[in-house]
Write a protein that holds these residues in place. Structure first.
Motif, PDB file in Angstrom:
ATOM      1  N   LEU A  42     -37.236  13.954 -20.228  1.00  0.00           N
ATOM      2  CA  LEU A  42     -37.115  15.418 -20.127  1.00  0.00           C
ATOM      3  C   LEU A  42     -36.058  15.936 -21.100  1.00  0.00           C
ATOM      4  O   LEU A  42     -36.206  17.011 -21.682  1.00  0.00           O
ATOM      5  N   LEU A  43     -35.000  15.145 -21.276  1.00  0.00           N
ATOM      6  CA  LEU A  43     -33.961  15.522 -22.248  1.00  0.00           C
ATOM      7  C   LEU A  43     -34.540  15.566 -23.657  1.00  0.00           C
ATOM      8  O   LEU A  43     -34.241  16.484 -24.430  1.00  0.00           O
ATOM      9  N   ALA A  77     -36.438  18.735 -24.042  1.00  0.00           N
ATOM     10  CA  ALA A  77     -35.525  19.881 -24.137  1.00  0.00           C
ATOM     11  C   ALA A  77     -34.825  19.909 -25.493  1.00  0.00           C
ATOM     12  O   ALA A  77     -34.629  20.979 -26.074  1.00  0.00           O
ATOM     13  N   SER A 100     -40.522  23.455 -14.249  1.00  0.00           N
ATOM     14  CA  SER A 100     -40.243  23.356 -12.814  1.00  0.00           C
ATOM     15  C   SER A 100     -38.747  23.267 -12.569  1.00  0.00           C
ATOM     16  O   SER A 100     -37.995  22.727 -13.352  1.00  0.00           O
ATOM     17  N   ARG A 101     -38.316  23.805 -11.457  1.00  0.00           N
ATOM     18  CA  ARG A 101     -36.890  23.728 -11.082  1.00  0.00           C
ATOM     19  C   ARG A 101     -36.572  22.394 -10.429  1.00  0.00           C
ATOM     20  O   ARG A 101     -35.456  22.113 -10.096  1.00  0.00           O
ATOM     21  N   ASP A 148     -31.346  27.075 -13.428  1.00  0.00           N
ATOM     22  CA  ASP A 148     -31.815  26.550 -14.720  1.00  0.00           C
ATOM     23  C   ASP A 148     -32.906  25.505 -14.514  1.00  0.00           C
ATOM     24  O   ASP A 148     -32.938  24.828 -13.494  1.00  0.00           O
ATOM     25  N   SER A 149     -33.772  25.370 -15.503  1.00  0.00           N
ATOM     26  CA  SER A 149     -34.817  24.350 -15.403  1.00  0.00           C
ATOM     27  C   SER A 149     -34.165  22.965 -15.468  1.00  0.00           C
ATOM     28  O   SER A 149     -33.064  22.815 -16.001  1.00  0.00           O
ATOM     29  N   LEU A 150     -34.856  21.974 -14.939  1.00  0.00           N
ATOM     30  CA  LEU A 150     -34.326  20.616 -14.963  1.00  0.00           C
ATOM     31  C   LEU A 150     -34.067  20.124 -16.393  1.00  0.00           C
ATOM     32  O   LEU A 150     -32.984  19.585 -16.675  1.00  0.00           O
ATOM     33  N   PRO A 151     -35.022  20.308 -17.328  1.00  0.00           N
ATOM     34  CA  PRO A 151     -34.736  19.857 -18.703  1.00  0.00           C
ATOM     35  C   PRO A 151     -33.471  20.522 -19.273  1.00  0.00           C
ATOM     36  O   PRO A 151     -32.672  19.871 -19.936  1.00  0.00           O
ATOM     37  N   HIS A 152     -33.276  21.806 -18.955  1.00  0.00           N
ATOM     38  CA  HIS A 152     -32.087  22.491 -19.464  1.00  0.00           C
ATOM     39  C   HIS A 152     -30.812  21.915 -18.839  1.00  0.00           C
ATOM     40  O   HIS A 152     -29.813  21.685 -19.526  1.00  0.00           O
ATOM     41  N   ARG A 153     -30.859  21.652 -17.527  1.00  0.00           N
ATOM     42  CA  ARG A 153     -29.688  21.079 -16.850  1.00  0.00           C
ATOM     43  C   ARG A 153     -29.323  19.725 -17.459  1.00  0.00           C
ATOM     44  O   ARG A 153     -28.153  19.414 -17.653  1.00  0.00           O
ATOM     45  N   LEU A 154     -30.350  18.935 -17.755  1.00  0.00           N
ATOM     46  CA  LEU A 154     -30.089  17.618 -18.343  1.00  0.00           C
ATOM     47  C   LEU A 154     -29.470  17.763 -19.735  1.00  0.00           C
ATOM     48  O   LEU A 154     -28.611  16.971 -20.126  1.00  0.00           O
ATOM     49  N   THR A 155     -29.904  18.784 -20.463  1.00  0.00           N
ATOM     50  CA  THR A 155     -29.319  19.047 -21.780  1.00  0.00           C
ATOM     51  C   THR A 155     -27.848  19.416 -21.654  1.00  0.00           C
ATOM     52  O   THR A 155     -27.023  18.996 -22.469  1.00  0.00           O
ATOM     53  N   TYR A 197     -25.843  16.223 -20.868  1.00  0.00           N
ATOM     54  CA  TYR A 197     -25.810  15.359 -22.060  1.00  0.00           C
ATOM     55  C   TYR A 197     -24.871  15.920 -23.131  1.00  0.00           C
ATOM     56  O   TYR A 197     -23.998  15.199 -23.633  1.00  0.00           O
TER      57      TYR A 197
END
Lengths: 167, 167
Positions: free
Chosen positions: A90-91, A94, A165-166, B40-47, B50
């Motif tokens: 997912l990273l 993104a 998705s959240r 925030d979306s999960l991909p954004h949170r992971l960004t 990171y």
């Protein structure tokens, strides 16, 4: 539209790119699976997945990345291991500024076989037919990834995609 | 030697840098916690995790990153979510070419409090004392991260560090 499906796994992570051709028919662009070696350290394995997925995204320029939702894992240890690979996938999406769509396993199986409980062999058989592949994918991980991409195509056509998705 | 401890979490990820000073005493370099917003979306949170961890590693140049092993999570859903953040944290360490050491929660708690079942408040209290902090950390995530770093220091001194686990 070009979709990249990713089937995350702790040992094999499948990927498959699907697009619609001029006749609006589905076509596989490329597919395969990234193999992670158990002898490598976990941080190294995660680097391999991340860099391979990033390279594939750069080379094949998808418009969107589709992954499976994970509701149930065999146990929390399996879920943690899968989560580590999924987080890195997912990273990568993104980082490449690609939207991510998530689909329930049942939706993916239904999209290609009409049956939510289809097994991996059935999914591979139907993916081979739907994409008119000359031969089945080398791994079931790759056919699962193509199935996820096909699922997204179907949902886009019917306008019920679940993006970002959240979860 | 400078150690970066990371306490991965789905909402807050704590970090703490610990080093030994000229008198061979432990000293906190910096600590804090990265807050991930549920909106925030999960991909954004992971960004966010990171990029923040990468920036901290670049700014404070640790020699090693220490994290907690995860054996048990409340359930597989929790484990998956935690795994996603943990995967990204380990990727950040690998990208910065830093070795990763993993310690069982019991070892971390024992290292700072002498008691493997110590709760987070006890850990915070002991971390404040051991590092002679002017005030307790703002979050328990930051004190947990400092405790992980202290645990690594102790293991390095006694020569039983567990580096680059295959787990």
């Amino acid at each position: 539209m070009r979709v990249m499906g990713i089937d995350c796994g702790t040992e094999w992570t499948g990927y498959g790119f699907v697009e619609t051709d001029a006749q609006c028919e589905l076509r596989a662009v490329t597919h395969g699976a990234i193999h992670l070696l158990k002898r490598d350290s976990l941080p190294h394995r995660l680097t391999v997945v991340y860099s391979r997925l990033m390279a594939l995204m750069a080379e094949h320029s998808p418009d969107v990345v589709a992954v499976e939702e994970v509701f149930h894992a065999a146990n929390s240890k399996t879920a943690l291991k899968l989560g580590q690979v999924r987080g890195v996938a997912l990273l990568a999406a993104a980082t490449c500024k690609l939207p991510v769509a998530e689909y329930a396993p049942l939706a993916v199986k239904s999209a290609v076989s009409g049956y939510g409980m289809a097994d991996k062999r059935q999914v591979q058989f139907m993916v081979t037919r739907l994409l008119r592949l000359a031969a089945p994918t080398e791994t079931l991980d790759a056919s699962d990834a193509l199935a996820i991409a096909i699922c997204h195509m179907h949902h886009e056509q019917t306008g019920i995609a679940q993006r970002d998705s959240r979860r």
